[in-house]
Every structure is written in structure tokens, then in C-alpha cells.
Design a protein around this motif. Structure first.
Motif, PDB file in Angstrom:
ATOM      1  N   PHE A 188      -5.336   9.578   0.960  1.00  0.00           N
ATOM      2  CA  PHE A 188      -6.380   9.240   0.405  1.00  0.00           C
ATOM      3  C   PHE A 188      -7.778   8.516   1.519  1.00  0.00           C
ATOM      4  CE2 PHE A 188      -4.220   8.040  -2.825  1.00  0.00           C
ATOM      5  CZ  PHE A 188      -3.989   9.079  -3.793  1.00  0.00           C
ATOM      6  N   LEU A 189      -9.238   8.458   1.350  1.00  0.00           N
ATOM      7  CA  LEU A 189     -10.443   8.182   2.213  1.00  0.00           C
ATOM      8  C   LEU A 189     -10.055   5.921   2.163  1.00  0.00           C
ATOM      9  CD1 LEU A 189     -12.949   7.815   3.961  1.00  0.00           C
ATOM     10  CD2 LEU A 189     -14.106   8.922   2.034  1.00  0.00           C
ATOM     11  N   LYS A 190      -9.826   6.042   3.266  1.00  0.00           N
ATOM     12  CA  LYS A 190      -9.748   4.447   3.114  1.00  0.00           C
ATOM     13  C   LYS A 190     -10.351   4.157   3.849  1.00  0.00           C
ATOM     14  CE  LYS A 190      -6.124   1.029   3.081  1.00  0.00           C
ATOM     15  NZ  LYS A 190      -4.321   1.207   3.843  1.00  0.00           N
TER      16      LYS A 190
ATOM     17  N   LYS B  88     -11.924  -2.248   2.928  1.00  0.00           N
ATOM     18  CA  LYS B  88     -11.577  -2.721   1.750  1.00  0.00           C
ATOM     19  C   LYS B  88     -11.620  -1.779   0.406  1.00  0.00           C
ATOM     20  CE  LYS B  88     -10.664  -7.521   2.769  1.00  0.00           C
ATOM     21  NZ  LYS B  88      -9.878  -8.712   2.486  1.00  0.00           N
ATOM     22  N   PHE B  89     -11.833  -1.014   0.712  1.00  0.00           N
ATOM     23  CA  PHE B  89     -11.917  -0.404  -0.052  1.00  0.00           C
ATOM     24  C   PHE B  89     -10.713   1.201   0.291  1.00  0.00           C
ATOM     25  CE2 PHE B  89     -15.360   1.771   2.693  1.00  0.00           C
ATOM     26  CZ  PHE B  89     -15.196   3.215   2.594  1.00  0.00           C
ATOM     27  N   VAL B  90     -11.040   2.036  -1.219  1.00  0.00           N
ATOM     28  CA  VAL B  90      -9.678   3.363  -1.258  1.00  0.00           C
ATOM     29  C   VAL B  90     -10.691   3.666  -2.047  1.00  0.00           C
ATOM     30  CG1 VAL B  90      -8.177   3.277  -2.642  1.00  0.00           C
ATOM     31  CG2 VAL B  90      -7.722   4.656  -1.784  1.00  0.00           C
ATOM     32  N   ILE B  91     -11.066   5.545  -1.790  1.00  0.00           N
ATOM     33  CA  ILE B  91     -11.407   6.679  -2.314  1.00  0.00           C
ATOM     34  C   ILE B  91     -10.126   7.198  -3.416  1.00  0.00           C
ATOM     35  CG2 ILE B  91     -12.939   8.465  -3.401  1.00  0.00           C
ATOM     36  CD1 ILE B  91     -14.589   6.883  -0.926  1.00  0.00           C
ATOM     37  N   ILE B  92     -10.219   7.664  -4.053  1.00  0.00           N
ATOM     38  CA  ILE B  92      -8.561   8.146  -4.888  1.00  0.00           C
ATOM     39  C   ILE B  92      -9.362   9.319  -5.836  1.00  0.00           C
ATOM     40  CG2 ILE B  92      -6.984   8.506  -6.294  1.00  0.00           C
ATOM     41  CD1 ILE B  92      -6.286   5.370  -6.016  1.00  0.00           C
ATOM     42  N   ASN B  93      -8.995  10.764  -5.071  1.00  0.00           N
ATOM     43  CA  ASN B  93     -10.009  11.641  -5.349  1.00  0.00           C
ATOM     44  C   ASN B  93      -8.523  12.751  -6.194  1.00  0.00           C
ATOM     45  OD1 ASN B  93     -11.451  13.701  -6.668  1.00  0.00           O
ATOM     46  ND2 ASN B  93     -12.372  14.299  -4.627  1.00  0.00           N
ATOM     47  N   ALA B  94      -8.497  13.038  -7.345  1.00  0.00           N
ATOM     48  CA  ALA B  94      -6.976  13.414  -7.974  1.00  0.00           C
ATOM     49  C   ALA B  94      -7.774  14.754  -8.071  1.00  0.00           C
ATOM     50  CB  ALA B  94      -7.046  13.042  -8.963  1.00  0.00           C
TER      51      ALA B  94
END
Length: 339
Positions: A236-238, A241-247
Motif C-alpha cells: 500500500f501507499l504509505k 502518518k497515513f496509508v492509502i489502501i486501494n482494494a
């Protein structure tokens, strides 16, 4: 000019001030004061929205629910599943409050109970629930949970609070405690069977049984979503302080918000992370869900990037598939700047 828009934002309040269920109840009460016996329904709805019932309109709604005889308030452990989960599973799956060394670990949970001298099985070898503990065992458990949280939480003692129970529902049922009831309704909505949720309110036993069965399917969906997440969490793109979970199409769009909430309250990432989830819809769009425990107002971010909305710590939006890459880039830029 032939309708009235009832919205807390129009009088300077935010979405955390009252839930949609609360507004619906206040409207029903204004029509007929006898509708106070429906207040408990809006408490269930508010619980699902994580509304604080100790302020403003919500305080009035809670009082109506208690006065109507439908709801009782008890002090207890603020854990999800106190009515239905076995004791060791209650602790193992507890993410709010998070218990270091216990949450997420069956071995850690068993060791913790052994250290406290609490047997999680009865004399017949059956698993115990929280309600099966003696008063002294319960006190020892609460003390143990608080001590486990010292050093890792700002308020380790906040594990005790008000627990809302429905008087007319059976003990150890999914409809006894309001947060579990809200989850049952969530399952009906997210698996696209809303009529079953309505049927439970109509005291239809057949509908209630079907809703319970649907809840079991909902839990399977959650497990499948978590399994997919764990297999792919390194991709995932991290940010810091954040993470983007593209399911994409690997998780139902109706489950992406649930996944984000579970991930947020797990120990996978820092507790003040922002979790952004994305999933393709059946209609060909993309559903966005955002969750955080930090003081960042997610509404401002999602409103600016995708014309979305919701609560400050839980919000969402829908975008077109052709906007996918643009959204990811803008979200990464906005979160990097804010965080």
C-alpha cells in the motif's frame, strides 16, 4: 420552497452533535409525544455513529429512552461484544480499548487471564462470558486491563464507562447491547438486506433469526477482508502518518469502511494514523472511506478533494474510476501537508 431541510450544520453544529437517527426521532417526537417509546432506536443509531450521549440533543434522547423503560444504563467495561463473545475472545478482539500484549493475541490473552487467576472456562469446561465472572473477578479484570494500558495510553483508566442495554432483549443476544445491535443493523445494510434490519425492530422472530444469520456472514466478509489486507499490507501507499489502501475489486465497497476502522484500532500502524480506503462499487465508481484517531479533521480534506462528507474522524465520498490516480495523488499531497 415546499420542503424543510433539517440539518445541524444549518445552525452551526457539526455532524458529531447528533446522528440522522437522532434527528428522525426528534421529528417523530414532535409529531406525537407518545413516540418517546421509540427513543431507544435512535440510541442504537447514534451508537453506530459513535455519538456522545452526554451532551446536547443526545442527552435528551438518552433520557427519553431510559424514561420510556426501554433502556437501562450500567457501568461496565467499554468493550464491544460483552454480551455475546466468550471472555478470552472479548479481550483478544478488543481494539477500543486497546490492551498491549493482549489485543490480537490469543496466547497473550490466556496468559493475562492466568496471571489474574481468572479461569476462562467453567467447571464443565465451557467457555465463560463476561457476565459469568464474580464481582471480585470482574474487579481484578478491570484493574488488570488498566495496569496493562499504563505507559501506552493517555487515559488508561477510561476502560470503564456507561453500557447501554435494552431491557426487552434477551441476555447474551446480539440485540441486548446497543453497539452490538447497531452492528447487526450494519450487517443488514452492508450486505444489502435492509428489510431484515427493519424486521428486527418489528419484533418479527423470523426476520431477527435471518438477521443473526446475516451477521455471521458479515463476520466472514470481515475475516476475508482482513486476510486480503494482511497479504497485501506491504504494497500500500504509505506516508509517515497515513496509508492509502486501494482494494480495487478485492473487497466489497460496503466493507471498506469497516476494514479501515478495524485497521485503525489494531496495532498494525501507529494509533494516530489516517487510514484511507478505496474500493470499486457495483455501479462502476469508487467508494472512499477515511478513519483516524488523531485531531485532524478528515471532513475538510475529503470535502476539498472529492466533495465528500461525514464526521471529523470518519468520513467518505464517491468518485469516478477515471479520477482514481488523480485522487490518490491529491490525497497523498494533502495528508503529507497536514500531518
Amino acid at each position: 420552497n415546499n420542503f424543510i431541510h433539517v440539518n445541524p450544520h444549518l445552525i452551526g453544529l457539526n455532524s458529531d452533535s447528533i446522528s440522522g437517527a437522532g434527528l428522525a426521532y426528534l421529528f417523530a417526537k414532535e409529531l406525537n409525544q407518545d413516540n418517546k417509546n421509540l427513543a431507544y432506536i435512535s440510541v442504537i443509531g447514534g451508537a453506530g455513529d459513535q455519538i456522545d450521549f452526554n451532551q446536547g440533543f443526545n442527552e435528551v434522547i438518552l433520557k427519553d429512552a431510559v424514561d420510556s423503560g426501554k433502556l437501562e444504563i450500567k457501568k461496565g467495561l467499554k468493550m464491544f461484544g460483552t454480551q455475546t463473545r466468550y471472555l478470552h475472545k472479548l479481550l483478544q478482539y478488543s481494539t477500543n480499548p486497546y490492551i498491549p500484549g493482549v489485543t490480537g493475541s490469543e496466547e497473550g490473552t490466556i496468559n493475562f487471564l492466568n496471571e489474574l487467576g481468572i479461569n476462562y472456562k467453567d467447571e464443565n469446561g465451557n467457555f465463560k462470558r463476561l457476565n459469568d465472572l464474580s464481582e471480585s473477578e470482574l474487579k481484578d479484570l478491570v484493574t488488570g486491563v488498566i495496569l496493562k494500558r499504563f505507559g501506552s495510553e493517555d487515559n488508561p483508566e477510561d476502560v470503564i464507562g456507561d453500557v447501554y442495554l435494552l431491557k426487552d432483549e434477551e441476555d447474551e443476544s446480539y440485540t441486548k447491547e446497543v453497539r452490538e445491535y447497531a452492528t447487526l443493523l450494519n450487517a443488514c445494510g452492508r450486505l444489502r438486506k435492509p428489510s431484515l434490519g427493519i424486521g428486527t425492530f418489528m419484533e418479527n422472530s423470523a426476520f431477527k433469526e435471518k438477521a443473526n444469520e446475516l451477521l455471521r456472514n458479515y463476520k466472514i466478509e470481515i475475516i476475508n477482508s482482513l486476510n486480503w489486507f494482511n497479504k497485501n499490507k506491504d504494497n500500500f501507499l504509505k506516508g509517515d502518518k497515513f496509508v492509502i489502501i486501494n482494494a480495487e475489486d478485492n473487497i466489497k465497497d460496503s466493507m471498506i469502511g469497516t476494514l479501515c476502522g478495524i485497521v485503525l484500532n489494531s496495532n498494525v500502524y501507529s494509533r494516530d494514523f489516517v487510514i484511507v480506503g478505496m474500493a470499486y462499487t457495483l455501479e462502476g465508481d469508487i467508494k472512499i472511506s477515511m478513519r483516524t484517531n488523531s485531531k485532524v479533521d478528515l471532513r475538510e480534506i475529503i470535502k476539498e478533494i472529492a466533495n465528500g462528507g461525514g464526521h471529523s474522524n470518519a468520513c467518505g465520498a464517491f468518485i469516478k474510476k477515471e479520477q482514481e490516480n488523480e485522487f490518490v495523488n491529491k490525497m497523498k499531497e494533502a495528508l503529507t501537508k497536514v500531518l
